[in-house]
Design a protein around this motif. Structure first.
Motif, PDB file in Angstrom:
ATOM      1  N   UNK A   1       0.814  -1.224   0.000  1.00 36.81           N
ATOM      2  CA  UNK A   1       0.000   0.000   0.000  1.00 36.81           C
ATOM      3  C   UNK A   1       0.848   1.277   0.000  1.00 36.81           C
ATOM      4  N   UNK A   2       1.924   1.357   0.806  1.00 40.68           N
ATOM      5  CA  UNK A   2       2.742   2.572   0.772  1.00 40.68           C
ATOM      6  C   UNK A   2       3.467   2.777  -0.556  1.00 40.68           C
ATOM      7  N   UNK A   3       3.615   1.714  -1.347  1.00 39.61           N
ATOM      8  CA  UNK A   3       4.285   1.826  -2.652  1.00 39.61           C
ATOM      9  C   UNK A   3       3.373   2.491  -3.681  1.00 39.61           C
ATOM     10  N   UNK A   4       2.065   2.264  -3.567  1.00 37.12           N
ATOM     11  CA  UNK A   4       1.100   2.702  -4.574  1.00 37.12           C
ATOM     12  C   UNK A   4       1.203   4.204  -4.838  1.00 37.12           C
ATOM     13  N   UNK A   5       1.194   4.581  -6.125  1.00 39.80           N
ATOM     14  CA  UNK A   5       1.254   5.987  -6.532  1.00 39.80           C
ATOM     15  C   UNK A   5      -0.115   6.427  -7.057  1.00 39.80           C
ATOM     16  N   UNK A   6      -0.828   7.291  -6.325  1.00 40.29           N
ATOM     17  CA  UNK A   6      -2.129   7.773  -6.828  1.00 40.29           C
ATOM     18  C   UNK A   6      -1.946   8.670  -8.046  1.00 40.29           C
TER      19      UNK A   6
ATOM     20  N   UNK B   1       5.529  -4.807  -6.111  1.00 40.42           N
ATOM     21  CA  UNK B   1       4.136  -4.453  -6.362  1.00 40.42           C
ATOM     22  C   UNK B   1       3.570  -5.302  -7.492  1.00 40.42           C
ATOM     23  N   UNK B   2       4.376  -5.512  -8.527  1.00 39.22           N
ATOM     24  CA  UNK B   2       3.921  -6.289  -9.674  1.00 39.22           C
ATOM     25  C   UNK B   2       3.650  -7.741  -9.317  1.00 39.22           C
ATOM     26  N   UNK B   3       4.566  -8.347  -8.566  1.00 36.76           N
ATOM     27  CA  UNK B   3       4.372  -9.735  -8.148  1.00 36.76           C
ATOM     28  C   UNK B   3       3.128  -9.844  -7.269  1.00 36.76           C
ATOM     29  N   UNK B   4       2.932  -8.855  -6.386  1.00 36.33           N
ATOM     30  CA  UNK B   4       1.748  -8.860  -5.511  1.00 36.33           C
ATOM     31  C   UNK B   4       0.461  -8.774  -6.335  1.00 36.33           C
TER      32      UNK B   4
ATOM     33  N   UNK C   1      -6.934  -3.203  -3.026  1.00 39.45           N
ATOM     34  CA  UNK C   1      -5.987  -2.497  -2.169  1.00 39.45           C
ATOM     35  C   UNK C   1      -6.694  -1.584  -1.177  1.00 39.45           C
ATOM     36  N   UNK C   2      -7.812  -1.022  -1.612  1.00 42.16           N
ATOM     37  CA  UNK C   2      -8.496  -0.018  -0.797  1.00 42.16           C
ATOM     38  C   UNK C   2      -9.821  -0.518  -0.238  1.00 42.16           C
ATOM     39  N   UNK C   3     -10.020  -1.826  -0.346  1.00 41.62           N
ATOM     40  CA  UNK C   3     -11.242  -2.422   0.175  1.00 41.62           C
ATOM     41  C   UNK C   3     -11.112  -2.597   1.682  1.00 41.62           C
ATOM     42  N   UNK C   4     -12.072  -2.078   2.412  1.00 39.09           N
ATOM     43  CA  UNK C   4     -12.059  -2.216   3.861  1.00 39.09           C
ATOM     44  C   UNK C   4     -12.605  -3.581   4.255  1.00 39.09           C
ATOM     45  N   UNK C   5     -12.030  -4.197   5.284  1.00 45.68           N
ATOM     46  CA  UNK C   5     -12.582  -5.481   5.730  1.00 45.68           C
ATOM     47  C   UNK C   5     -14.002  -5.313   6.230  1.00 45.68           C
TER      48      UNK C   5
END
Length: 515
Positions: free
Chosen positions: A235-240, A465-468, A502-506
């Motif tokens: 998540x911290x890697x993601x670039x909006x 990130x890609x492998x994930x 990635x942004x789905x809340x449990x």
């Protein structure tokens, strides 16, 4: 999540006792209580026979704590001490005395095969394996191997404490019969590296980490060789994206590859470049790839070699951000020459897969031409061609680390729990499933990593990130397709779902209102 080594686990235990001013016996009580709580939550007092087998070291001490709490809570417990040495740990002896104080049914002492020949364990029973832990440093006695085979023969559910007994935490298995086959392993504070390697992961069907209160500062500040990469890590890697960005903002990926009959590999990789978010993609193929690519994937631009069936020259006037090369390329002698000439002239970041790797393995002098931080994505056979054979999975990782360091590259060891190797560090991917074991999914991964670098992610970020995302796509897709029916094109379609996840809340549990 960090994956601590055996030595770091011991140091964490020591420091925790020092900082929290507790004894090793107190820490053992805490660990055993957590195992009991896990069992108690699931069993809720059910009178299924539970057979707790304890060694005479600290793992056995943990088992005695579990057995004592089970007894005091009214469970149907049989406790056994596997007397495999003359040496007993201090904490084992303390807990041996404690269990004798809560029951008249003292633990049964096992010293040879005859001692357990008449033990009756049925398939519906539960075995708790607390014979050996991470400290095992000698071969398992023959009669103890027979005990482990007895466990297997009962077909009873086997729960291992911290590690399946007999499984080394830092080396390969020499004797499979000397290792317990666990249905579930409850690991203290950190997963063990052996849970993620093909040769050793098979000894536990599932695993879970239990927090036993190791010093938080130690856990946070200690650097580990291996890390488990899941949603929290990427998540911290993601670039909006910025509102006023455009296709030029997100880079231009070039996919070089293909040969007669293998244009599909380039199509899959090129589609993945755009599906993961790159602004533009160009495919460079032999002439036979022009019509298939323009038909199957109209979003791609296409440049072709003069040769109809193979690449004999890699020459283009465009200025890509990054190049992914090797998918479907073939290893024709003219293609090898073209690949070498390309490497000599290239200054762009590279992702190399498939026949690109096979050419490097055939002609290892070319490895010196790779730009720093080139990403190599071999499956096991391609890796073996690059680094040579290995004795076991730990040897494989050590040889890969040496290779990556020598050539200053990033190596992605594809497989279940894909492991990325860079600068003496191991990054273990937490996503993916057997649905990815199908032709073309490696081409998709090449395109995903290429597309992320195009967008400005650095080489290591793009790889992790890609492998994930690649694995997460497959994890989401199995709910619709199952393992057997996923194909590579499905994985591309699932990239968008992996991003959304990635942004789905449990989901929160529903609370019923009275009234």
């Amino acid at each position: 999540m960090k994956i601590f080594s055996k030595e770091q686990i011991y140091e964490g235990d020591r420091l925790t006792q020092e900082k929290q001013q507790i004894s090793s016996t107190d820490l053992m009580e805490r660990a055993g209580s957590q195992i009991f709580n896990w069992l108690h939550t699931r069993m809720q007092g059910a009178q299924v026979p539970i057979h707790v087998f304890c060694g005479i070291g600290n793992n056995g001490g943990d088992g005695l704590v579990v057995a004592r709490h089970l007894i005091t809570h009214g469970y149907n417990v049989n406790t056994y001490v596997v007397n495999c040495s003359d040496k007993r740990s201090k904490d084992f002896l303390i807990n041996y005395d404690r269990i004798k104080n809560v029951t008249k049914k003292w633990p049964t002492l096992l010293s040879c095969e005859d001692d357990f020949s008449d033990i009756n364990i049925e398939e519906k029973d539960i075995i708790v394996d607390a014979v050996f832990g991470i400290g095992l440093n000698r071969p398992v006695d023959a009669w103890v191997k027979s005990l482990f085979n007895f466990f297997r023969s009962t077909k009873a559910f086997t729960l291992s404490i911290d590690l399946p007994s007999g499984l080394p935490s830092d080396r390969g298995v020499e004797d499979p019969e000397a290792v317990v086959n666990a249905g579930y392993t409850l690991s203290f504070q950190t997963p063990k590296m052996v849970f993620f390697l093909p040769e050793t992961a098979k000894y536990t069907v599932q695993w879970e980490v239990l927090d036993i209160g190791i010093d938080p500062e130690y856990l946070f500040t200690t650097q580990t060789e291996a890390n488990l990469i899941g949603k929290n890590e990427v998540l911290p890697i993601y670039k909006p994206r910025e509102k006023y960005s455009h296709k030029g903002t997100f880079g231009h990926g070039l996919i070089v590859g293909g040969s007669y009959g293998k244009i599909g590999a380039v199509t899959l990789a090129s589609r993945s470049v755009l599906a993961v978010g790159a602004g533009k993609v160009t495919a460079y193929t032999p002439k036979c790839g022009y019509i298939p690519l323009q038909t199957a994937f109209p979003e791609a631009m296409v440049i072709t070699d003069a040769d109809e069936e193979k690449l004999t020259k890699i020459d283009f006037s465009i200025d890509p951000t990054v190049i992914g090369i090797g998918v479907g390329l073939g290893t024709d002698s003219k293609t090898i020459i073209a690949f070498e000439n390309f490497l000599k002239a290239n200054k762009k970041p590279l992702v190399i897969d498939a026949d690109g790797l096979n050419i490097l393995a055939k002609k290892k002098t070319l490895l010196k031409l790779l730009p720093e931080l080139t990403i190599l994505t071999p499956h096991p056979k391609e890796l073996e061609r690059l680094i040579g054979s290995w004795k076991d999975d730990f040897d494989k990782l050590n040889k890969t680390k040496a290779f990556a360091k020598k050539y200053k590259v990033i190596v992605v060891i594809k497989g279940a729990n894909t492991i990325t190797v860079f600068n003496d560090k191991l990054y273990v991917n937490a996503t993916g499933n057997p649905g990815l074991a199908t032709a073309g999914t490696g081409d998709v991964l090449t395109g995903i990593i290429t597309g992320l670098i195009a967008q400005g992610y650095d080489a290591l970020q793009a790889t992790l990130f890609g492998v994930y995302l690649h694995g997460k796509s497959a994890d989401i897709l199995i709910e619709e397709f199952g393992y057997q029916s996923i194909i590579a094109s499905n994985v591309i379609d699932g990239i968008s779902l992996a991003y959304l996840d990635l942004f789905k809340q449990p989901e929160q549990p529903q609370v019923e209102q009275e009234g």
